[in-house]
Design a protein around this motif. Structure first.
Motif, PDB file in Angstrom:
ATOM      1  N   THR A  67      24.846 -20.092  21.448  1.00 12.84           N
ATOM      2  CA  THR A  67      24.519 -20.731  20.176  1.00 12.84           C
ATOM      3  C   THR A  67      24.933 -19.817  19.031  1.00 12.84           C
ATOM      4  O   THR A  67      24.610 -18.628  19.048  1.00 12.84           O
ATOM      5  CB  THR A  67      22.997 -20.996  20.105  1.00 12.84           C
ATOM      6  OG1 THR A  67      22.627 -21.791  21.230  1.00 12.84           O
ATOM      7  CG2 THR A  67      22.616 -21.688  18.822  1.00 12.84           C
ATOM      8  N   ASP A  82      25.060 -34.753   7.425  1.00 18.47           N
ATOM      9  CA  ASP A  82      24.395 -35.833   8.149  1.00 18.47           C
ATOM     10  C   ASP A  82      23.432 -35.285   9.196  1.00 18.47           C
ATOM     11  O   ASP A  82      22.327 -35.804   9.377  1.00 18.47           O
ATOM     12  CB  ASP A  82      25.423 -36.755   8.809  1.00 18.47           C
ATOM     13  CG  ASP A  82      26.207 -37.574   7.792  1.00 18.47           C
ATOM     14  OD1 ASP A  82      25.776 -37.669   6.620  1.00 18.47           O
ATOM     15  OD2 ASP A  82      27.269 -38.122   8.179  1.00 18.47           O
ATOM     16  N   THR A  83      23.858 -34.239   9.880  1.00 24.45           N
ATOM     17  CA  THR A  83      23.008 -33.621  10.894  1.00 24.45           C
ATOM     18  C   THR A  83      21.776 -32.981  10.258  1.00 24.45           C
ATOM     19  O   THR A  83      20.656 -33.124  10.767  1.00 24.45           O
ATOM     20  CB  THR A  83      23.808 -32.571  11.697  1.00 24.45           C
ATOM     21  OG1 THR A  83      24.946 -33.205  12.273  1.00 24.45           O
ATOM     22  CG2 THR A  83      22.962 -31.937  12.789  1.00 24.45           C
ATOM     23  N   ALA A  84      21.969 -32.296   9.143  1.00 26.51           N
ATOM     24  CA  ALA A  84      20.848 -31.663   8.441  1.00 26.51           C
ATOM     25  C   ALA A  84      19.871 -32.721   7.930  1.00 26.51           C
ATOM     26  O   ALA A  84      18.645 -32.549   8.027  1.00 26.51           O
ATOM     27  CB  ALA A  84      21.360 -30.799   7.291  1.00 26.51           C
ATOM     28  N   LYS A  85      20.388 -33.817   7.403  1.00 22.81           N
ATOM     29  CA  LYS A  85      19.525 -34.891   6.910  1.00 22.81           C
ATOM     30  C   LYS A  85      18.691 -35.484   8.051  1.00 22.81           C
ATOM     31  O   LYS A  85      17.494 -35.712   7.901  1.00 22.81           O
ATOM     32  CB  LYS A  85      20.384 -35.968   6.248  1.00 22.81           C
ATOM     33  CG  LYS A  85      19.587 -37.062   5.608  1.00 22.81           C
ATOM     34  CD  LYS A  85      20.499 -38.052   4.896  1.00 22.81           C
ATOM     35  CE  LYS A  85      19.702 -39.174   4.281  1.00 22.81           C
ATOM     36  NZ  LYS A  85      20.568 -40.144   3.603  1.00 22.81           N
ATOM     37  N   ALA A  86      19.326 -35.709   9.188  1.00 22.57           N
ATOM     38  CA  ALA A  86      18.607 -36.243  10.350  1.00 22.57           C
ATOM     39  C   ALA A  86      17.549 -35.261  10.838  1.00 22.57           C
ATOM     40  O   ALA A  86      16.438 -35.659  11.207  1.00 22.57           O
ATOM     41  CB  ALA A  86      19.593 -36.570  11.474  1.00 22.57           C
ATOM     42  N   ARG A  87      17.880 -33.984  10.838  1.00 20.15           N
ATOM     43  CA  ARG A  87      16.918 -32.964  11.278  1.00 20.15           C
ATOM     44  C   ARG A  87      15.727 -32.891  10.328  1.00 20.15           C
ATOM     45  O   ARG A  87      14.585 -32.780  10.767  1.00 20.15           O
ATOM     46  CB  ARG A  87      17.613 -31.602  11.402  1.00 20.15           C
ATOM     47  CG  ARG A  87      16.705 -30.489  11.847  1.00 20.15           C
ATOM     48  CD  ARG A  87      16.161 -30.723  13.248  1.00 20.15           C
ATOM     49  NE  ARG A  87      15.335 -29.610  13.640  1.00 20.15           N
ATOM     50  CZ  ARG A  87      14.328 -29.692  14.485  1.00 20.15           C
ATOM     51  NH1 ARG A  87      14.059 -30.830  15.081  1.00 20.15           N
ATOM     52  NH2 ARG A  87      13.617 -28.633  14.777  1.00 20.15           N
ATOM     53  N   ARG A  88      15.995 -32.950   9.017  1.00 18.25           N
ATOM     54  CA  ARG A  88      14.890 -32.950   8.044  1.00 18.25           C
ATOM     55  C   ARG A  88      13.974 -34.153   8.253  1.00 18.25           C
ATOM     56  O   ARG A  88      12.757 -34.028   8.173  1.00 18.25           O
ATOM     57  CB  ARG A  88      15.417 -32.938   6.620  1.00 18.25           C
ATOM     58  CG  ARG A  88      15.893 -31.598   6.167  1.00 18.25           C
ATOM     59  CD  ARG A  88      15.956 -31.566   4.650  1.00 18.25           C
ATOM     60  NE  ARG A  88      16.486 -30.321   4.182  1.00 18.25           N
ATOM     61  CZ  ARG A  88      15.747 -29.251   3.914  1.00 18.25           C
ATOM     62  NH1 ARG A  88      14.452 -29.298   4.076  1.00 18.25           N
ATOM     63  NH2 ARG A  88      16.306 -28.148   3.482  1.00 18.25           N
ATOM     64  N   GLU A 105      13.474 -35.759  11.054  1.00 17.24           N
ATOM     65  CA  GLU A 105      12.718 -35.509  12.282  1.00 17.24           C
ATOM     66  C   GLU A 105      11.578 -34.525  12.039  1.00 17.24           C
ATOM     67  O   GLU A 105      10.453 -34.722  12.509  1.00 17.24           O
ATOM     68  CB  GLU A 105      13.645 -34.993  13.386  1.00 17.24           C
ATOM     69  CG  GLU A 105      12.938 -34.684  14.686  1.00 17.24           C
ATOM     70  CD  GLU A 105      12.263 -35.889  15.334  1.00 17.24           C
ATOM     71  OE1 GLU A 105      11.348 -35.669  16.145  1.00 17.24           O
ATOM     72  OE2 GLU A 105      12.639 -37.030  15.044  1.00 17.24           O
ATOM     73  N   LEU A 106      11.845 -33.454  11.303  1.00 13.61           N
ATOM     74  CA  LEU A 106      10.797 -32.482  10.987  1.00 13.61           C
ATOM     75  C   LEU A 106       9.693 -33.120  10.142  1.00 13.61           C
ATOM     76  O   LEU A 106       8.505 -32.833  10.345  1.00 13.61           O
ATOM     77  CB  LEU A 106      11.387 -31.268  10.265  1.00 13.61           C
ATOM     78  CG  LEU A 106      12.279 -30.366  11.116  1.00 13.61           C
ATOM     79  CD1 LEU A 106      12.935 -29.297  10.247  1.00 13.61           C
ATOM     80  CD2 LEU A 106      11.497 -29.737  12.261  1.00 13.61           C
TER      81      LEU A 106
END
Length: 127
Positions: A3, A27-33, A35-36
């Motif tokens: 990683t 897009d990945t960061a937005k999805a992770r936020r 989810e958090l």
């Protein structure tokens, strides 16, 4: 494959990422936020102190108060938040337009707002 470190990711973004790579990262960061936010929302209970975040109008962001109730309807949970005195006053200063977002607790004069749990950040657990 190991990683990458945060430093390696930042180096890639600042020196090598093209538009497509940046779109994927955003897009990945937005999805992770999101989810958090869902994870944190599941920990909010009646009596918890919370702070508003990611809400519109923007002057509603950063208000603090105590969750006085949680209602779930059609799979969506909303918290009723009794704002503290400072946040109630901040909302009052926004003028009459802001009044449509809040009810006044006639006993204390503090403002009550209703927001999705995902729009709240846990400041401290219930007392």
């Amino acid at each position: 494959m190991s990683t990458p470190t945060l430093e390696q990711v930042v180096e890639f973004l600042t020196g090598h990422a093209d538009d497509h790579a940046l779109d994927v990262v955003f897009d990945t960061a937005k999805a992770r936020r999101a989810e958090l936010a869902r994870i944190q929302a599941s920990t909010i209970r009646t009596g918890a102190t919370v702070r508003t975040r990611d809400v519109r109008p923007k002057y509603m962001c950063g208000l603090t108060g105590e969750v006085s109730g949680i209602r779930t309807r059609a799979g969506r949970s909303n918290a009723e938040v009794l704002l503290d005195e400072d946040s109630s006053e901040a909302l009052r200063r926004q003028g009459s337009g802001a009044e449509r977002y809040a009810l006044t607790d006639h006993e204390t004069g503090r403002k009550m707002i209703r927001l999705p749990l995902e729009a709240l950040e846990l400041v401290s657990p219930e007392r």
